[in-house]
Design a protein around this motif. Structure first.
Motif, mmCIF file in Angstrom:
data_model
loop_
_atom_site.group_PDB
_atom_site.id
_atom_site.type_symbol
_atom_site.label_atom_id
_atom_site.label_comp_id
_atom_site.label_asym_id
_atom_site.label_seq_id
_atom_site.Cartn_x
_atom_site.Cartn_y
_atom_site.Cartn_z
ATOM 1 N N LEU A 133 0.841 -1.180 0.000
ATOM 2 C CA LEU A 133 0.000 0.000 0.000
ATOM 3 C C LEU A 133 0.886 1.243 0.000
ATOM 4 N N VAL A 134 0.289 2.383 -0.324
ATOM 5 C CA VAL A 134 1.054 3.629 -0.365
ATOM 6 C C VAL A 134 1.724 3.931 0.975
ATOM 7 N N LYS A 152 2.969 10.507 -4.520
ATOM 8 C CA LYS A 152 2.075 9.683 -5.334
ATOM 9 C C LYS A 152 2.699 8.301 -5.536
ATOM 10 N N ARG A 153 1.840 7.319 -5.705
ATOM 11 C CA ARG A 153 2.307 5.939 -5.818
ATOM 12 C C ARG A 153 3.301 5.770 -6.966
ATOM 13 N N SER A 227 -6.790 5.449 -9.532
ATOM 14 C CA SER A 227 -5.839 5.354 -8.425
ATOM 15 C C SER A 227 -6.538 5.441 -7.074
ATOM 16 N N GLU A 228 -7.518 6.341 -6.980
ATOM 17 C CA GLU A 228 -8.239 6.496 -5.718
ATOM 18 C C GLU A 228 -9.015 5.230 -5.370
ATOM 19 N N LYS A 230 -8.484 2.192 -6.530
ATOM 20 C CA LYS A 230 -7.555 1.086 -6.307
ATOM 21 C C LYS A 230 -6.956 1.145 -4.905
ATOM 22 N N GLU A 231 -6.624 2.356 -4.450
ATOM 23 C CA GLU A 231 -6.027 2.493 -3.120
ATOM 24 C C GLU A 231 -7.037 2.131 -2.030
ATOM 25 N N ARG A 232 -8.277 2.557 -2.218
ATOM 26 C CA ARG A 232 -9.314 2.203 -1.232
ATOM 27 C C ARG A 232 -9.521 0.688 -1.195
ATOM 28 N N ARG A 234 -7.289 -1.561 -1.917
ATOM 29 C CA ARG A 234 -6.121 -2.160 -1.282
ATOM 30 C C ARG A 234 -6.287 -2.156 0.241
ATOM 31 N N GLU A 257 -4.348 -8.590 -4.461
ATOM 32 C CA GLU A 257 -4.027 -7.364 -5.193
ATOM 33 C C GLU A 257 -5.220 -6.996 -6.074
#
Length: 620
Positions: A133-134, A152-153, A227-228, A230-232, A234, A257
């Motif tokens: 994760l970030v 940013k990732r 991206s937002e 995907k991060e949530r 994760r 993943e």
């Protein structure tokens, strides 16, 4: 990135097929079930969205000396490797060399993993950054003291990849960066066997959909949303994994993943047609020929779009490395038997379409076909012959050893002789002779002796202007694994350059045994110099009286006297021309007429009958 060639391991019948070229175009030829369609699917598995299934995995071959298992097992690993060249922009942006080896591999779980061969970071955490994760990436960055452009990732991963390359002591397979994966070639498959225009419409419009999504004005918004989300996901996945691990403490690691891509939103565009106003017809109710013509029209439209793209795309130069935008992606068009169900007029159209597409910048074409017209329409070096041996596909390329200086000369000879690619691939045996005389007479003599034509026996006859040309063509075919016999007049033994001396022939054919088997000197057993001398004086007189009569009958002694001349064949032809009002105009015509006049197999000279018998055996 441009895919130059690829190697397939453990995919259907392609257990280990190496270096299939991706050309402009590449023609995949071969018999049914030889692996042509599998080669196209394997390419899609490497660069596109082909979903591997259990039936795609090759059955393992039993180990040598072991008893074959009653229930064969599938191979543990399916992998397709490709050699890619990167343009200057990609080299600068990703910090990679011009040539990169990339593979997609999958095990028994059938989940593909895209990797590239690169410096392997000593810190194992940096070998696959996608699983973090970030916040975890930030922790690693801080721990290693790495500076980044932003939080940013993409910037975090780029900085850690650079650090990993700088702190590496070995090479290995590394998970490919997501941004580099987006630079993989796009694939446009055209399945001629399916004859489904709906699929052609979907492929064509999906490509346009992706082009629109890549528009800078739209892509930025989509990437932020992607991206937002995907991060949530994760974070949700991490919570799920922690819960599974707590309930199942015997598991050492649980990892999920999330795969999110907003640019895969195009599902299809069903096509309906109407031949009369208001009378819509489903394509499943139309004939195969009609469906194929519609599909062809769709692909012609697609070709126009590709041409338009090539006109508007920026040129790829070293200056691109500093430009804001990346250069165009490589487009690989795959045709699987494209001329199926098409009449000859439309077959010509599809051939021209393929040639036009292959000529476009950034476009490559791979065609799996049985069509002799397509096979014969390209250079032989662009033809890949796939064939089954013991249930596994092997690859054969003819004319590819262009580093040898004689190859170009030989290919030119083959082209000037009309030596078609399809003949090189499908004939079982070749007979190379000196010139027009043999080319006209041998087919007739063979049919009389063997009771069938050369073609029916699977033998290709090629006249090569002279004995040296025949020698070079025969050695060229032998070098590429063809079954060959070279037939020249016995006086070639004393020809200039000494090419037909035994030691020189061994250089061409490999051994004395091979020379004795493949090189036949016509007339030598009887101490004659040439083909014409094999026929007796009595036979010459008999045939001459039938087709080249003169005022008084021809006698065997007339021809016996000519055997003392320097060149028997020339003396006979000139004598027949001068003393008969219907004498032959040249040696080829003379021998053709002589062969046509023979009535019995026994009329064919013994040495020729023996050579013909050996030819038939070689062609079996």
């Amino acid at each position: 990135m441009h895919l130059k060639n690829y190697t397939v391991m453990g995919f259907r019948s392609l257990q280990n097929v190496r270096d299939i070229p991706v050309g402009s175009p590449t023609i995949l030829a071969g018999h049914n079930d030889g692996g042509k369609s599998a080669a196209l699917s394997a390419l899609q598995f490497l660069v596109a969205d082909y979903k591997l299934s259990e039936v795609d995995r090759t059955y393992e071959s039993p180990a040598e000396g072991s008893k074959e298992q009653s229930q064969p097992r599938r191979c543990e690993l399916t992998a397709v490797e490709g050699i890619f060249t990167l343009d200057p922009w990609e080299q600068s942006h990703f910090g990679l060399p011009e040539t990169v080896l990339i593979r997609r591999q999958a095990g028994e779980e059938l989940i593909g993993r895209l990797e590239y061969w690169a410096r392997l970071p000593d810190d194992e955490r940096l070998q696959d950054l996608s699983r973090f994760l970030v916040p975890e990436l930030k922790t690693i960055v801080k721990e290693l003291g790495v500076s980044t452009a932003s939080s940013k990732r993409a910037d975090l991963e780029a900085a850690l990849r650079t650090y990993g390359i700088e702190h590496s002591s070995s090479m290995g397979w590394v998970q490919i960066p997501s941004e580099l994966e987006k630079r993989m070639p796009r694939v446009l498959p055209f399945d001629g066997k399916a004859a489904k225009p709906d699929q052609a419409v979907k492929v064509a419009l999906k490509e346009r959909f992706e082009s629109h999504v890549d528009d800078n004005q739209i892509s930025g918004q989509l990437q932020e949303l992607e991206s937002e989300v995907k991060e949530r996901l994760r974070i949700d996945a991490k919570s799920l994994c922690d819960h599974i691990h707590a309930r199942c403490p015997d598991l050492t690691e649980v990892f999920v993943e999330p795969d999110v891509a907003f640019d895969y939103g195009f599902r299809g565009a069903p096509l309906k047609i109407a031949r009369n106003s208001g009378e819509a017809v489903g394509l499943d109710r139309s004939g195969l020929g009609s469906n194929r013509r519609i599909s062809l029209a769709i692909w012609e439209w697609m070709s126009e779009l590709l041409e338009q793209e090539s006109r508007t795309a920026p040129e790829t130069t070293d200056d691109n490395a500093t430009n804001e935008g990346p250069p165009p992606l490589q487009t690989i068009i795959l045709y699987d038997e494209p001329d199926t169900h098409l009449d000859y007029k439309h077959q010509r159209t599809i051939m021209q379409l393929i040639r036009d597409q292959a000529a476009l910048p950034n476009v490559n074409v791979v065609v799996a076909t049985h069509s002799m017209n397509l096979i014969d329409g390209v250079d032989i070096s662009d033809v890949v012959h796939l064939k089954l041996e013991n249930g596994r596909t092997t690859i054969e390329r003819l004319g590819s050893d262009t580093h040898h200086s004689i190859d170009l000369h030989l290919k030119q000879i083959a082209a000037s002789l009309g030596l078609r690619n399809s003949v090189l691939l499908h004939e079982r045996c070749f007979l190379a002779v000196e010139g027009d005389t043999e080319q006209q007479a041998i087919p007739i003599l063979f049919r009389l002796s063997e009771g069938m034509s050369l073609q029916a026996a699977g033998i290709a006859l090629w006249a090569c202007f002279n004995n040296e040309g025949a020698l070079h063509l025969a050695s060229y075919l032998v070098k590429h694994g063809r079954s060959v016999m070279l037939m020249v007049d016995a006086d070639s033994r004393t020809a200039a350059k000494g090419l037909f001396k035994v030691d020189r022939l061994i250089r061409f054919f490999g051994s004395r045994e091979a020379v004795n088997k493949m090189v036949k000197f016509v007339g030598e057993p009887q101490q004659f110099n040439e083909l014409e001398e094999l026929f007796s004086n009595e036979l010459w007189a008999k045939i001459a009286n039938e087709i080249w009569p003169k005022s008084d009958p021809w006698l065997p002694s007339d021809f016996a006297e000519l055997r003392n001349s320097r060149k028997f064949s020339t003396s006979v032809q000139l004598t027949l021309r001068d003393k008969s009002d219907v004498g032959p105009g040249g040696k080829p015509e003379m021998m053709y007429q002589l062969a046509c006049a023979l009535k019995r197999p026994e009329d064919v000279p013994t040495q020729l009958r023996e050579v013909f018998a050996e030819l038939r055996q070689a062609a079996e």
